[in-house]
Write a protein that holds these residues in place. Sequence first.
Motif, mmCIF file in Angstrom:
data_model
loop_
_atom_site.group_PDB
_atom_site.id
_atom_site.type_symbol
_atom_site.label_atom_id
_atom_site.label_comp_id
_atom_site.label_asym_id
_atom_site.label_seq_id
_atom_site.Cartn_x
_atom_site.Cartn_y
_atom_site.Cartn_z
ATOM 1 N N ASP A 86 0.816 -1.212 0.000
ATOM 2 C CA ASP A 86 0.000 0.000 0.000
ATOM 3 C C ASP A 86 0.854 1.268 0.000
ATOM 4 O OD1 ASP A 86 -2.148 -1.702 0.087
ATOM 5 O OD2 ASP A 86 -3.054 -0.810 1.876
ATOM 6 N N SER A 87 1.937 1.254 0.755
ATOM 7 C CA SER A 87 2.797 2.420 0.838
ATOM 8 C C SER A 87 3.418 2.739 -0.518
ATOM 9 C CB SER A 87 3.896 2.186 1.882
ATOM 10 O OG SER A 87 4.805 3.268 1.909
ATOM 11 N N GLU A 88 3.830 1.720 -1.235
ATOM 12 C CA GLU A 88 4.443 1.916 -2.546
ATOM 13 C C GLU A 88 3.422 2.441 -3.556
ATOM 14 O OE1 GLU A 88 7.866 -1.571 -2.136
ATOM 15 O OE2 GLU A 88 5.849 -2.076 -2.828
ATOM 16 N N VAL A 89 2.207 1.920 -3.494
ATOM 17 C CA VAL A 89 1.166 2.380 -4.418
ATOM 18 C C VAL A 89 0.786 3.829 -4.118
ATOM 19 C CG1 VAL A 89 -1.251 2.064 -5.100
ATOM 20 C CG2 VAL A 89 0.280 0.086 -4.922
ATOM 21 N N TYR A 90 0.660 4.158 -2.847
ATOM 22 C CA TYR A 90 0.353 5.548 -2.496
ATOM 23 C C TYR A 90 1.463 6.478 -2.983
ATOM 24 C CZ TYR A 90 -0.747 9.780 0.022
ATOM 25 O OH TYR A 90 -1.040 11.085 0.320
ATOM 26 N N SER A 91 2.704 6.072 -2.804
ATOM 27 C CA SER A 91 3.826 6.888 -3.248
ATOM 28 C C SER A 91 3.786 7.116 -4.752
ATOM 29 C CB SER A 91 5.146 6.214 -2.858
ATOM 30 O OG SER A 91 6.255 6.913 -3.385
ATOM 31 N N LEU A 92 3.430 6.076 -5.495
ATOM 32 C CA LEU A 92 3.311 6.198 -6.951
ATOM 33 C C LEU A 92 2.313 7.284 -7.320
ATOM 34 C CD1 LEU A 92 3.564 5.215 -9.940
ATOM 35 C CD2 LEU A 92 1.782 3.542 -9.383
ATOM 36 N N PHE A 93 1.130 7.194 -6.761
ATOM 37 C CA PHE A 93 0.091 8.158 -7.116
ATOM 38 C C PHE A 93 0.409 9.551 -6.582
ATOM 39 C CE2 PHE A 93 -2.203 4.234 -7.919
ATOM 40 C CZ PHE A 93 -2.887 4.545 -9.083
ATOM 41 N N ASP A 94 1.027 9.618 -5.437
ATOM 42 C CA ASP A 94 1.411 10.904 -4.862
ATOM 43 C C ASP A 94 2.370 11.638 -5.795
ATOM 44 O OD1 ASP A 94 1.741 12.982 -3.036
ATOM 45 O OD2 ASP A 94 3.326 11.935 -1.938
ATOM 46 N N LYS A 95 3.389 10.933 -6.273
ATOM 47 C CA LYS A 95 4.393 11.572 -7.124
ATOM 48 C C LYS A 95 3.855 11.903 -8.514
ATOM 49 C CE LYS A 95 8.341 9.664 -4.651
ATOM 50 N NZ LYS A 95 9.534 8.804 -4.672
ATOM 51 N N VAL A 96 3.015 11.032 -9.042
ATOM 52 C CA VAL A 96 2.492 11.276 -10.392
ATOM 53 C C VAL A 96 1.476 12.416 -10.385
ATOM 54 C CG1 VAL A 96 1.174 10.285 -12.297
ATOM 55 C CG2 VAL A 96 2.963 8.941 -11.179
ATOM 56 N N THR A 97 0.541 12.395 -9.450
ATOM 57 C CA THR A 97 -0.495 13.439 -9.444
ATOM 58 C C THR A 97 0.093 14.821 -9.203
ATOM 59 O OG1 THR A 97 -0.946 12.958 -7.097
ATOM 60 C CG2 THR A 97 -2.351 11.892 -8.739
ATOM 61 N N ALA A 98 1.171 14.878 -8.469
ATOM 62 C CA ALA A 98 1.802 16.174 -8.187
ATOM 63 C C ALA A 98 2.347 16.828 -9.449
ATOM 64 C CB ALA A 98 2.923 15.993 -7.169
ATOM 65 N N GLU A 99 2.623 16.025 -10.471
ATOM 66 C CA GLU A 99 3.228 16.549 -11.699
ATOM 67 C C GLU A 99 2.222 16.719 -12.831
ATOM 68 O OE1 GLU A 99 6.374 17.521 -11.868
ATOM 69 O OE2 GLU A 99 6.653 16.958 -9.760
ATOM 70 N N LEU A 100 0.973 16.365 -12.603
ATOM 71 C CA LEU A 100 -0.018 16.383 -13.674
ATOM 72 C C LEU A 100 -0.665 17.754 -13.844
ATOM 73 C CD1 LEU A 100 -1.993 13.034 -13.149
ATOM 74 C CD2 LEU A 100 -0.387 13.558 -14.998
ATOM 75 N N SER A 101 -1.095 18.010 -15.076
ATOM 76 C CA SER A 101 -1.923 19.182 -15.350
ATOM 77 C C SER A 101 -3.306 18.774 -15.834
ATOM 78 C CB SER A 101 -1.244 20.079 -16.397
ATOM 79 O OG SER A 101 -1.028 19.370 -17.606
ATOM 80 N N VAL A 102 -3.576 17.446 -15.871
ATOM 81 C CA VAL A 102 -4.888 16.927 -16.267
ATOM 82 C C VAL A 102 -5.374 15.958 -15.193
ATOM 83 C CG1 VAL A 102 -4.385 17.160 -18.736
ATOM 84 C CG2 VAL A 102 -3.915 14.986 -17.572
ATOM 85 N N PRO A 103 -6.670 15.638 -15.159
ATOM 86 C CA PRO A 103 -7.191 14.696 -14.172
ATOM 87 C C PRO A 103 -6.632 13.283 -14.362
ATOM 88 C CG PRO A 103 -8.964 15.981 -15.148
ATOM 89 C CD PRO A 103 -7.738 16.245 -15.969
ATOM 90 N N LEU A 104 -6.644 12.527 -13.272
ATOM 91 C CA LEU A 104 -6.176 11.143 -13.277
ATOM 92 C C LEU A 104 -7.285 10.214 -12.823
ATOM 93 C CD1 LEU A 104 -2.867 9.592 -12.147
ATOM 94 C CD2 LEU A 104 -4.946 8.875 -10.949
ATOM 95 N N CYS A 105 -7.378 9.081 -13.481
ATOM 96 C CA CYS A 105 -8.280 8.004 -13.074
ATOM 97 C C CYS A 105 -7.449 6.867 -12.496
ATOM 98 C CB CYS A 105 -9.103 7.505 -14.258
ATOM 99 S SG CYS A 105 -10.188 6.110 -13.856
ATOM 100 N N VAL A 106 -7.747 6.471 -11.268
ATOM 101 C CA VAL A 106 -7.077 5.353 -10.607
ATOM 102 C C VAL A 106 -7.681 4.058 -11.132
ATOM 103 C CG1 VAL A 106 -6.597 4.235 -8.403
ATOM 104 C CG2 VAL A 106 -6.725 6.737 -8.542
ATOM 105 N N TYR A 107 -6.823 3.165 -11.602
ATOM 106 C CA TYR A 107 -7.279 1.938 -12.262
ATOM 107 C C TYR A 107 -6.940 0.724 -11.405
ATOM 108 C CZ TYR A 107 -7.567 -1.539 -16.102
ATOM 109 O OH TYR A 107 -7.858 -2.622 -16.896
ATOM 110 N N GLU A 108 -7.986 0.078 -10.887
ATOM 111 C CA GLU A 108 -7.783 -1.170 -10.145
ATOM 112 C C GLU A 108 -8.070 -2.347 -11.061
ATOM 113 O OE1 GLU A 108 -9.304 -3.660 -6.200
ATOM 114 O OE2 GLU A 108 -10.128 -1.675 -6.601
ATOM 115 N N ASN A 109 -7.062 -3.167 -11.286
ATOM 116 C CA ASN A 109 -7.191 -4.348 -12.150
ATOM 117 C C ASN A 109 -6.394 -5.483 -11.526
ATOM 118 O OD1 ASN A 109 -7.369 -6.255 -14.151
ATOM 119 N ND2 ASN A 109 -6.691 -4.915 -15.810
ATOM 120 N N PRO A 110 -6.933 -6.120 -10.469
ATOM 121 C CA PRO A 110 -6.167 -7.129 -9.731
ATOM 122 C C PRO A 110 -5.668 -8.282 -10.583
ATOM 123 C CG PRO A 110 -8.152 -6.512 -8.536
ATOM 124 C CD PRO A 110 -8.259 -5.906 -9.896
#
Length: 297
Positions: free
Chosen positions: A110-134
């Motif tokens: 969970d910590s690694e996934v949160y870090s991924l989204f934290d770093k990516v969203t901080a650099e975006l200028s467009v909306p992001l959709c979180v994709y869960e595909n187990p």
Amino acid sequence: MFTGLSAFPITPFSNEVIDFKSFEALIGNLTQAKVDSICAAGSTGLYPYLNRKELSQVAKATVEMAGNIPVMAGIGSLRTLDVLKNAEAVQQAGVSAVLLAPMSYHRLNDSEVYSLFDKVTAELSVPLCVYENPGATNFTFSNELYAEVTKLKNVAAIKIPGMPFETEEGDKKLAQLRELLPEHVAIGVSADKFAAAGMASGCDLWFSVLGGLFPKTVQAMILAAKTQTRSEAMAASSQFDQVWQLFARNRGGMRVMATAADILGYTEYSCIPEPLQPLIGEDRAQLELLLKQLQLG
């Protein structure tokens, strides 16, 4: 843009090179149907199989052909650095949003996934959709992680698996998420077999593999889900049970849709990159028959 039908077309290949002539026909089919959004290089569009140049080309071509229809692009990769570079490339191509699944070889926590989204969203200028595909990523989001990730800047939607909607568990899951997530975050359903039930339960949009080639069919099911009873919506979906069975036997809908595109003349015979292969034998014969019987559109 996170409403109604988000269509996920295949990215067709010819001799290991993207076939943009065929792709233009596929996108034209979606624009004629006036889908609500198009996901270029989604999982059906094979984003993990595209290098950055190919991803950028697909995103740019889709934006140019889509007109006023919003375009989202998949940006997933194994390393956060590469996700960031993919995000930059598709934003420069003009997309309206990005789709991100937490890809991995070594299972993420969970910590690694949160870090991924934290770093990516901080650099975006467009909306992001979180994709869960187990099934593809070997990662399942907890409600608690969803609650934390959707607080991040630029997160505008989540894409949840449809399987829980086979029973009342889907309604419970959706109610829990509505309680936990910010009001502006849309909740979309995937897995076409269960998505009509998800829409009937109140999901905001349907992320559809089938809709990438047969948008009018999915639009009709969305209308049924919104205007009829849940049982009627599920009955409409059950007409396509043999298609859903083909999806299940072939580990998802991508190979089925690639084969259907060939049968219908949109693409060449083998329009997906190796080692992926289209349907053969009994499955292909059954698909050909179903395309004649079901009058998909």
